[in-house]
Scaffold this motif. Structure first.
Motif: not given
Length: 645
Positions: A184-206
């Motif tokens: 929650t530092d700022n909007a861009q960092l928040a979106l980066h964190g979300a996209l990073w975790e989505l990338d991790q999930d796709i890599a492992v689960l898809v």
């Protein structure tokens, strides 16, 4: 769909101007995880060079690196998604849908963040901070507003992703676990964190393409839930939660931290029943028919139902009866009626059943399933009907050691949803709980059922003739005999007789209380005398609390609406359904009947009868279990002593 009075338009040009920034995020950025631990995943595979069949986004950020515990990770979602479970060098339709959905969701999130920033005064503080002129007394407000913008933008991204990709979901399910990288530092960092975790999930689960959409949607749902919890205690969110935006191109409504659901109907694979095919169960059938029409009075523009405002709307009800008495048939009848009415009116109808297969051994999953079920039915963009069949097996009694953790989770979710601090009854949906053994349902959850439908099946000789003739069908030559087929099922006559039968209680324990009070005060023709009767019931059954009184008064208000909306109002929408809210409310008010003392006494007896019936069954079941245990103990003793001699 046009804008309502409390909505603002999120203009398409304000969204599309963020497309380039969204595309750059998907193409690649650096991110070092702060909270979550990176999974052991391979870097996103680069597609073969020289394939010139599509535009490829390239990050302009220099120095992108692959995963390292000491250095930032390069997140390349475009390449990750394009390589998800397939070897084809061309982008598949599924991959394209996900990429377009994510880009659109990011652009909408950035647009909402920008609008929030201007409305909340954050934009001015950003300019001052950039110029180095931000005063010390504004730094706290600046940090809090940045965090608020981060929460708002992240939630809009997750909400929009779920909304846009939901139509592409198949039967495949993916468990992503809890989302951790909430920044929650700022909007861009928040979106980066979300996209990073989505990338991790796709890599492992898809592992195959059919899991891609399911993974993205599951991640979005988990992210929304986590952000909504975080937002409950976060300051300076008024400019976001106090506004509603409409994205016309997607028919998307952004309403604070409320999930948006696509207003689409359920695909029903059930055999609908007509009212004359429900034999017996007169009061239950009558109330179900009334409730089906009540739902249709819901106003999508005002997002309210006149019946809910005036009193008399049944938000939750419980249908109980012995096995084989017609609970499933009643569900089929009610769902069929609402489905047909919605088709005539052009409304989206969503039916969903919560069954035993929704109880999961995975910790927290049962609660998530229950929340999803409730949210889908509550969706204010549809007419909803949710059923919980065999609720005694699904929702566990609190303190019952035989109830699983999943059953306890479900009980907690339903109790909060049906009568919690945040429960809002709009009148667009109803929930029906059904059980053969309602005495096994948690007392507090059972009392959240505002109405009781006793489903006792055929009772009279005429009922049994009718049901035999109905189930025999027409492929025979057996004469009907001296009987007027289905005349006993004439609903108004049968219902009147059924209600009048409750002038006195049916259950023996309650009848004693009634006769005692009647002997003291005479006819229950004043509120004071009725209150005396209620207190006497409470002294015999301590579970007869204030919530029971509320349910009784709600049932009385339903009786004040003791009329069916005319069939032609359903068949010709212009006569009622398409009229404005105030006109519909006035038309309903003209049909309302006065409340009488007989109505109140009958509803007290109906409700109290059900509670005494549940208590008697529960006590009898416990006694029988103890007797069986004592018998086993005695038999074991005798067998043991016989073996010793």
């Amino acid at each position: 769909m046009s804008l309502t009075s409390d909505q603002m338009e999120l203009r398409e040009e304000d969204i599309r101007k963020h497309y380039d920034a969204a595309a750059q995020m998907l193409a690649g950025f650096d991110h070092t995880p702060r909270i979550a631990k990176g999974k052991d995943v391979a870097p996103a595979a680069e597609r073969s060079s020289g394939i010139g069949t599509r535009r490829r986004f390239r990050s302009t950020t220099p120095g992108l690196v692959t995963r390292s515990t000491a250095r930032p990770e390069g997140v390349h979602l475009v390449e990750r998604i394009e390589g998800a479970g397939v070897e084809d060098p061309l982008v598949s339709p599924v991959q394209a849908n996900v990429l377009h959905g994510l880009r659109r969701a990011l652009a909408i999130a950035l647009a909402v963040g920008e609008t929030f920033s201007e409305a909340a005064g954050l934009a001015d503080l950003k300019r001052d901070n950039l110029a180095g002129s931000l005063s010390a007394d504004k730094k706290t407000a600046f940090s809090e507003l940045l965090a608020a913008e981060a929460l708002a933008a992240s939630y809009v991204f997750a909400n929009t992703t779920s909304f846009l990709l939901a139509p592409h979901l198949a039967e495949t399910q993916v468990e992503v676990g809890e989302v951790e990288e909430i920044l929650t530092d700022n909007a861009q960092l928040a979106l980066h964190g979300a996209l990073w975790e989505l990338d991790q999930d796709i890599a492992v689960l898809v592992s195959s393409e059919d899991r891609l959409v399911a993974c993205a949607c599951a991640f979005a749902e988990q992210l929304m839930e986590k952000l909504a919890l975080r937002a409950q205690n976060a300051p300076r969110l008024e400019a976001f939660v106090g506004a509603r935006w409409k994205v016309e191109a997607d028919d998307l409504t952004i309403d604070g931290f409320t999930p948006a659901r696509a207003a689409k109907s359920s695909t029903l694979a059930m055999s609908f029943k007509k009212p004359n095919e429900v034999v017996g169960n007169h009061i239950a059938k009558y109330q179900a028919m009334k409730l089906a029409k009540m739902l249709m009075a819901y106003d999508f523009e005002r997002r309210m139902n006149p019946f809910a405002e005036m009193g008399g709307f049944i938000f939750t009800f419980m249908g109980d009866g012995a096995p084989g008495t017609g609970k499933t048939t009643l569900i089929q009848m009610m769902a069929g009626m609402i489905h047909d009415y919605c088709q005539m009116a052009g409304y989206a109808f969503r039916y969903q059943n919560f069954g035993i297969d929704n109880i999961d051994s995975y910790q927290g999953k049962s609660g998530q399933n229950a929340k999803s079920f409730v949210a889908n039915v509550l969706d204010p963009q549809v007419i909803g009907f949710g059923t919980i069949d065999d609720i005694d097996q699904i929702a566990g009694k609190r303190g019952d050691r035989q109830s699983s953790a999943g059953q306890q989770e479900v009980t907690a979710v339903f109790m909060e949803a049906f009568a919690g601090a945040n429960t809002v009854v709009r009148g667009n949906c109803t929930f029906g709980m059904f059980s053969n053994y309602p005495e096994n349902v948690d007392d507090a959850l059972r009392q959240r059922a505002g109405a009781r439908f006793l489903v006792d099946g055929p009772q009279t000789r005429e009922d049994y003739i009718d049901i035999l003739a109905l189930l025999m069908g027409k492929n025979h030559d057996i004469a009907l005999g001296d009987h007027d087929l289905f005349e006993a099922q004439a609903i108004q006559t049968a219902v009147t007789a059924s209600f009048e039968s409750h002038n006195r209680p049916h259950e023996e324990g309650l009848l004693k209380v009634f006769e005692h009070v009647h002997g003291q005060v005479g006819d229950l023709d004043t509120i004071a005398k009725m209150g005396t009767y209620l207190k006497a019931i409470q002294e015999v059954d301590p579970r007869f609390t204030g919530r029971a009184i509320k349910n009784i008064t709600d049932a009385v208000k339903v009786r004040a609406m003791d009329f069916e909306l005319p069939d032609e109002w359903m068949e010709q929408p212009d006569l009622f359904l398409t009229k404005d809210y105030d006109t519909k409310k006035a038309m309903i008010a003209e049909l309302r009947v006065p409340i009488t003392t007989e109505m109140v006494v009958q509803e007290i007896n109906r409700y109290a009868d059900s509670e005494f019936r549940y208590a008697d069954k529960s006590d009898e079941a416990a006694i029988e279990a103890m007797v069986r245990d004592m018998g086993r103990t005695e038999a074991a003793k005798q067998r043991y002593l016989k073996g010793k001699t």
